[in-house]
Design a protein around this motif. Structure first.
Motif, PDB file in Angstrom:
ATOM      1  N   ILE A 165       0.860  -1.189   0.000  1.00  0.00           N
ATOM      2  CA  ILE A 165       0.000   0.000   0.000  1.00  0.00           C
ATOM      3  C   ILE A 165       0.896   1.239   0.000  1.00  0.00           C
ATOM      4  CG2 ILE A 165      -1.854   1.264   1.148  1.00  0.00           C
ATOM      5  CD1 ILE A 165      -2.669  -1.329   2.535  1.00  0.00           C
ATOM      6  N   PRO A 166       1.012   1.927  -1.117  1.00  0.00           N
ATOM      7  CA  PRO A 166       1.771   3.182  -1.138  1.00  0.00           C
ATOM      8  C   PRO A 166       0.858   4.369  -0.833  1.00  0.00           C
ATOM      9  CG  PRO A 166       1.332   2.453  -3.382  1.00  0.00           C
ATOM     10  CD  PRO A 166       0.601   1.509  -2.461  1.00  0.00           C
ATOM     11  N   ARG A 167       1.347   5.305  -0.018  1.00  0.00           N
ATOM     12  CA  ARG A 167       0.618   6.541   0.267  1.00  0.00           C
ATOM     13  C   ARG A 167       1.532   7.708  -0.048  1.00  0.00           C
ATOM     14  NH1 ARG A 167      -2.781   6.656   5.833  1.00  0.00           N
ATOM     15  NH2 ARG A 167      -3.021   8.795   5.102  1.00  0.00           N
ATOM     16  N   GLY A 168       1.115   8.549  -0.976  1.00  0.00           N
ATOM     17  CA  GLY A 168       1.930   9.696  -1.344  1.00  0.00           C
ATOM     18  C   GLY A 168       1.510  10.233  -2.688  1.00  0.00           C
ATOM     19  N   GLY A 169       2.418  10.930  -3.338  1.00  0.00           N
ATOM     20  CA  GLY A 169       2.117  11.529  -4.624  1.00  0.00           C
ATOM     21  C   GLY A 169       2.076  10.510  -5.741  1.00  0.00           C
ATOM     22  N   GLU A 170       1.591  10.972  -6.895  1.00  0.00           N
ATOM     23  CA  GLU A 170       1.438  10.092  -8.047  1.00  0.00           C
ATOM     24  C   GLU A 170       2.764   9.475  -8.470  1.00  0.00           C
ATOM     25  OE1 GLU A 170      -0.288  10.214 -12.640  1.00  0.00           O
ATOM     26  OE2 GLU A 170      -0.347  12.016 -11.387  1.00  0.00           O
ATOM     27  N   GLY A 171       3.851  10.249  -8.379  1.00  0.00           N
ATOM     28  CA  GLY A 171       5.166   9.730  -8.772  1.00  0.00           C
ATOM     29  C   GLY A 171       5.579   8.534  -7.943  1.00  0.00           C
ATOM     30  N   ILE A 220       3.597   6.474  -6.245  1.00  0.00           N
ATOM     31  CA  ILE A 220       2.702   5.334  -6.472  1.00  0.00           C
ATOM     32  C   ILE A 220       3.017   4.655  -7.802  1.00  0.00           C
ATOM     33  CG2 ILE A 220       0.295   4.657  -6.763  1.00  0.00           C
ATOM     34  CD1 ILE A 220      -0.390   7.004  -4.835  1.00  0.00           C
ATOM     35  N   ARG A 221       3.283   5.427  -8.828  1.00  0.00           N
ATOM     36  CA  ARG A 221       3.629   4.831 -10.127  1.00  0.00           C
ATOM     37  C   ARG A 221       4.957   4.084 -10.046  1.00  0.00           C
ATOM     38  NH1 ARG A 221       0.185   5.635 -14.018  1.00  0.00           N
ATOM     39  NH2 ARG A 221      -1.208   7.437 -13.982  1.00  0.00           N
ATOM     40  N   ALA A 222       5.929   4.641  -9.329  1.00  0.00           N
ATOM     41  CA  ALA A 222       7.226   3.969  -9.199  1.00  0.00           C
ATOM     42  C   ALA A 222       7.074   2.633  -8.486  1.00  0.00           C
ATOM     43  CB  ALA A 222       8.202   4.874  -8.436  1.00  0.00           C
ATOM     44  N   VAL A 223       6.271   2.603  -7.412  1.00  0.00           N
ATOM     45  CA  VAL A 223       6.043   1.366  -6.669  1.00  0.00           C
ATOM     46  C   VAL A 223       5.333   0.337  -7.564  1.00  0.00           C
ATOM     47  CG1 VAL A 223       4.727   0.329  -4.775  1.00  0.00           C
ATOM     48  CG2 VAL A 223       6.039   2.429  -4.393  1.00  0.00           C
ATOM     49  N   THR A 224       4.304   0.772  -8.282  1.00  0.00           N
ATOM     50  CA  THR A 224       3.527  -0.129  -9.129  1.00  0.00           C
ATOM     51  C   THR A 224       4.383  -0.748 -10.225  1.00  0.00           C
ATOM     52  OG1 THR A 224       1.558   1.207  -8.692  1.00  0.00           O
ATOM     53  CG2 THR A 224       1.466  -0.297 -10.564  1.00  0.00           C
ATOM     54  N   GLU A 225       5.269   0.054 -10.811  1.00  0.00           N
ATOM     55  CA  GLU A 225       6.115  -0.442 -11.905  1.00  0.00           C
ATOM     56  C   GLU A 225       7.131  -1.482 -11.429  1.00  0.00           C
ATOM     57  OE1 GLU A 225       7.789   3.114 -13.479  1.00  0.00           O
ATOM     58  OE2 GLU A 225       5.882   3.810 -14.334  1.00  0.00           O
ATOM     59  N   LYS A 226       7.583  -1.347 -10.173  1.00  0.00           N
ATOM     60  CA  LYS A 226       8.653  -2.214  -9.684  1.00  0.00           C
ATOM     61  C   LYS A 226       8.158  -3.437  -8.917  1.00  0.00           C
ATOM     62  CE  LYS A 226      11.969   1.598  -9.290  1.00  0.00           C
ATOM     63  NZ  LYS A 226      12.735   2.459  -8.360  1.00  0.00           N
ATOM     64  N   SER A 227       6.908  -3.415  -8.486  1.00  0.00           N
ATOM     65  CA  SER A 227       6.434  -4.446  -7.561  1.00  0.00           C
ATOM     66  C   SER A 227       6.000  -5.728  -8.273  1.00  0.00           C
ATOM     67  CB  SER A 227       5.264  -3.909  -6.738  1.00  0.00           C
ATOM     68  OG  SER A 227       4.826  -4.882  -5.824  1.00  0.00           O
ATOM     69  N   ARG A 228       6.377  -6.862  -7.701  1.00  0.00           N
ATOM     70  CA  ARG A 228       5.850  -8.164  -8.108  1.00  0.00           C
ATOM     71  C   ARG A 228       4.713  -8.593  -7.185  1.00  0.00           C
ATOM     72  NH1 ARG A 228      11.019 -12.020  -8.693  1.00  0.00           N
ATOM     73  NH2 ARG A 228       9.348 -13.540  -9.071  1.00  0.00           N
ATOM     74  N   ILE A 229       4.391  -7.728  -6.231  1.00  0.00           N
ATOM     75  CA  ILE A 229       3.352  -7.984  -5.235  1.00  0.00           C
ATOM     76  C   ILE A 229       2.142  -7.132  -5.601  1.00  0.00           C
ATOM     77  CG2 ILE A 229       2.835  -7.892  -2.750  1.00  0.00           C
ATOM     78  CD1 ILE A 229       5.993  -7.615  -2.425  1.00  0.00           C
ATOM     79  N   LEU A 282      -2.255  -1.870  -3.867  1.00  0.00           N
ATOM     80  CA  LEU A 282      -3.496  -1.099  -3.759  1.00  0.00           C
ATOM     81  C   LEU A 282      -3.127   0.368  -3.878  1.00  0.00           C
ATOM     82  CD1 LEU A 282      -5.782  -2.693  -1.056  1.00  0.00           C
ATOM     83  CD2 LEU A 282      -6.297  -2.273  -3.443  1.00  0.00           C
ATOM     84  N   LYS A 283      -3.783   1.077  -4.772  1.00  0.00           N
ATOM     85  CA  LYS A 283      -3.272   2.404  -5.103  1.00  0.00           C
ATOM     86  C   LYS A 283      -4.382   3.346  -5.526  1.00  0.00           C
ATOM     87  CE  LYS A 283      -2.345   0.530  -9.711  1.00  0.00           C
ATOM     88  NZ  LYS A 283      -2.757  -0.829  -9.403  1.00  0.00           N
ATOM     89  N   HIS A 284      -4.076   4.617  -5.440  1.00  0.00           N
ATOM     90  CA  HIS A 284      -4.772   5.601  -6.265  1.00  0.00           C
ATOM     91  C   HIS A 284      -3.726   6.603  -6.717  1.00  0.00           C
ATOM     92  CE1 HIS A 284      -5.149   8.377  -2.703  1.00  0.00           C
ATOM     93  NE2 HIS A 284      -5.083   9.290  -3.653  1.00  0.00           N
ATOM     94  N   TYR A 285      -3.674   6.803  -8.041  1.00  0.00           N
ATOM     95  CA  TYR A 285      -2.663   7.688  -8.588  1.00  0.00           C
ATOM     96  C   TYR A 285      -2.958   9.146  -8.273  1.00  0.00           C
ATOM     97  CZ  TYR A 285      -0.879   3.715 -11.238  1.00  0.00           C
ATOM     98  OH  TYR A 285      -0.338   2.502 -11.592  1.00  0.00           O
TER      99      TYR A 285
END
Length: 421
Positions: free
Chosen positions: A206-212, A214-223, A226-229
């Protein structure tokens, strides 16, 4: 730290978290609640220590030239500690969802099938700036029976380690594995990148923060993440709207806290309402310091509106800026929302029951509202007690994530020796 050291430290953390998750999943609600209350008492008793550690972060942040807004978010005040303690008490008072059984049905074979609510397992929280997120996240994950690994911003490292240390001391006093709550104690980017590959041990990110972020976490994660950009929220003022009501909803949605994800970013006005609504609404918004950017028709109706650039539509301003568009009807409004919205929050102001129901059914967002401010999309306002974030993805949660959203359901079966033929 060398890469090998980082990977070894991360593997040790995730192994401990996986083992601790089995412990916390089986913990009685009364013990979890007492732990939360005791964490609050220790925060009060050790607030001088906490604030001293926080001062180390703030001095370093000032030396790095962080903005005033970032410094304000970083600071732990006496009131901030009081709020953390109150938050812990509120979570402790919530009904424990773990173990809840529902939908029990007898099948023709003779077995009885139902569903039981269970923890997710190990959660990785990645967040920026605010140290209070350490307490909020730990409290919700613990109450929902999950182990959690916390990775806050490097600017808050001393603060987060101090807060997590107090949590771990309380867990230890109660004979509970302190690895239920862990903070990543180093800031090397390789550490978080390696954590995001540990799908065998971590169940949800679960990333909480700015769009940058959240996108960085989503691109790198194999897990699963849960997000909102971003939160691009709109209000549609229908042809028969109560205009006084619409004014209150629009001003509140934009002005009350413009820098949050459920603030209003777009105003859509039915062409039959625009002539009477926009001149007064724009004056009210301008008095509050709002800059208005609009379509050609809205600019004709109010000289307080500047022409919008193409890039302004669908922008999350997080500021006192609002785009305005006059639309032909609700179909055009919903098409606009579908194109430019972010699945966060959308509201309609209308007297029509039929159109309100159609808006509720057809608009795709984590919260769809009728005659209410978008600012209400919040776990506390929705009666969840607290939230860990707002999800704009549909698997497995959509909207504010409270305790239940930090659990899932498994099937359970009761039989009396039945076998399948």
């Amino acid at each position: 730290m060398e890469r090998e050291q980082i990977e070894a430290a991360v593997l040790e953390m995730v192994h401990k978290a996986k083992a601790a998750a089995r412990v916390i999943a089986a913990m009685p609600a009364a013990l979890k609640n007492q732990i939360l209350i005791d964490i609050g008492e220790d925060l009060k008793a050790r607030q001088h220590f906490i604030r001293a550690e926080n001062d180390l972060d703030r001095v370093a942040a000032e030396q790095k030239g962080l903005s005033t807004a970032m410094l304000n978010r970083l600071e732990i005040t006496e009131q901030g500690i009081t709020d953390m303690v109150q938050g812990l008490r509120e979570v402790a008072a919530l009904e424990d969802p773990v173990g809840e059984i529902s939908e029990m049905r007898r099948r023709p074979s003779g077995i009885t099938v139902g569903r039981m609510r269970v923890p997710l397992g190990v959660i990785l929280m990645i967040y920026e700036s605010r140290p209070n997120v350490t307490i909020d996240s730990a409290a919700l994950c613990l109450k929902a029976g999950n182990a959690v690994i916390l990775r806050g911003g490097s600017e808050a490292l001393h603060s987060n380690l101090a807060l997590a240390g107090i949590i771990q001391e309380v867990l230890t006093k109660h004979g509970v594995d302190p690895a239920v709550v862990q903070v990543l104690g180093f800031t090397d980017r390789e550490g978080i990148d390696f954590l995001l590959q540990q799908e065998e041990y971590i169940d949800l990110v679960i990333p909480r923060g700015g769009e940058g972020l959240i996108r960085a976490v989503t691109e790198k994660s194999r897990i699963p993440v849960l997000k909102h950009y971003k939160g691009v929220c709109h209000a549609f003022i229908d042809e028969d709207a109560d205009l006084d009501m619409a004014m209150r909803i629009v001003v509140n949605g934009k002005v009350q806290r413009p820098g949050v994800c459920n603030a209003l970013e777009g105003l859509l006005v039915h062409k039959k309402t625009a002539d009477s609504f926009l001149p007064e609404a724009t004056q009210a918004l301008k008095k509050e310091g709002v800059r208005l950017l609009g379509c050609s028709r809205s600019c004709q109706l109010s000289n307080l509106i500047e022409p919008a650039a193409e890039s302004d539509w669908g922008t999350e301003f997080l500021d006192l800026i609002l785009v305005v568009k006059v639309v032909a009807d609700m179909d055009e409004a919903m098409a606009y929302i579908d194109r430019y919205g972010s699945r966060h929050t959308e509201t309609i102001v209308t007297r029509s029951y039929e159109r309100s129901q159609r808006f509720l059914r057809e608009v795709d967002a984590s919260a769809v509202m009728v005659n209410a401010s978008t600012r209400f999309n919040d776990g506390g306002q929705f009666g969840l007690g607290a939230e860990i974030g707002i999800s704009t993805t549909k698997l497995h949660a959509y909207g504010p994530m409270g305790l239940k959203e930090l659990t899932t359901r498994k099937f359970i079966v009761f039989g009396a020796g039945e076998v399948r033929g």
